[in-house]
Design a protein around this motif. Structure first.
Motif, PDB file in Angstrom:
ATOM      1  N   LEU A  62      24.977 -43.199  26.736  1.00 39.54           N
ATOM      2  CA  LEU A  62      26.616 -42.732  27.205  1.00 39.54           C
ATOM      3  C   LEU A  62      27.088 -43.943  27.692  1.00 39.54           C
ATOM      4  O   LEU A  62      26.404 -44.720  28.454  1.00 39.54           O
ATOM      5  N   ILE A  63      28.256 -44.675  27.208  1.00 36.07           N
ATOM      6  CA  ILE A  63      28.834 -45.710  27.606  1.00 36.07           C
ATOM      7  C   ILE A  63      30.212 -45.415  28.345  1.00 36.07           C
ATOM      8  O   ILE A  63      30.843 -44.621  27.683  1.00 36.07           O
ATOM      9  N   THR A  64      30.584 -45.701  29.672  1.00 38.86           N
ATOM     10  CA  THR A  64      31.652 -45.721  30.124  1.00 38.86           C
ATOM     11  C   THR A  64      32.502 -46.934  30.155  1.00 38.86           C
ATOM     12  O   THR A  64      31.991 -47.957  30.269  1.00 38.86           O
ATOM     13  N   SER A  65      33.694 -46.872  29.740  1.00 38.92           N
ATOM     14  CA  SER A  65      34.648 -48.053  29.638  1.00 38.92           C
ATOM     15  C   SER A  65      36.059 -47.734  30.233  1.00 38.92           C
ATOM     16  O   SER A  65      36.365 -46.550  30.359  1.00 38.92           O
ATOM     17  N   GLU A  66      36.861 -48.709  30.348  1.00 37.05           N
ATOM     18  CA  GLU A  66      38.127 -48.576  30.954  1.00 37.05           C
ATOM     19  C   GLU A  66      39.150 -48.284  29.710  1.00 37.05           C
ATOM     20  O   GLU A  66      40.183 -48.051  30.097  1.00 37.05           O
ATOM     21  N   LYS A  67      38.728 -48.427  28.612  1.00 37.36           N
ATOM     22  CA  LYS A  67      39.703 -48.232  27.361  1.00 37.36           C
ATOM     23  C   LYS A  67      38.818 -47.176  26.421  1.00 37.36           C
ATOM     24  O   LYS A  67      37.613 -47.220  26.214  1.00 37.36           O
ATOM     25  N   PRO A  68      39.600 -46.374  25.529  1.00 39.31           N
ATOM     26  CA  PRO A  68      39.368 -45.530  24.587  1.00 39.31           C
ATOM     27  C   PRO A  68      38.487 -46.369  23.660  1.00 39.31           C
ATOM     28  O   PRO A  68      38.774 -47.305  23.303  1.00 39.31           O
TER      29      PRO A  68
END
Length: 107
Positions: free
Chosen positions: A39-45
């Motif tokens: 599961l990766i969280t990012s600032e962009k879609p």
């Protein structure tokens, strides 16, 4: 989501940085991990149903930080509760022995 995770996952205390090797820019952070996914969280879609080549920081020993190259397919992406970050589920594609060793160290 048509296919739910079937493996147990480990929520990480220290989020691992993920880099895009094309520009060495920050891609996001690994939030939790299983033996076949992230599961990766990012600032962009993040575009789903696309394969990515990434570098993931390995902090499993805390003695020596290095990155591990990995290929992963984005299975889904959605904005988080704050609508400022995006959470994306990735399936690992043929992970290396080094990646498997790192994954095992977190379980």
């Amino acid at each position: 989501m048509e296919d739910q995770r079937k493996e147990p996952r480990t929520h990480l205390i220290y989020y691992l940085r993920v880099y895009d090797p094309a520009d060495n820019g920050l891609f996001g952070h690994v939030v939790d991990i299983s033996k076949s996914g992230l599961l990766i969280t990012s600032e962009k879609p993040i575009e789903k149903n696309r394969q990515y080549v990434l570098k993931i920081e390995d902090a499993s020993t805390f003695d020596d930080f290095f990155t591990i190259g990995v290929q992963a397919e984005c299975r889904w992406c959605q904005s988080d509760e704050s609508n400022t970050q995006y959470d994306a589920g990735f399936r690992l594609v043929d992970p290396s022995d080094r990646m498997n060793t790192m994954l095992a160290s977190y379980h």
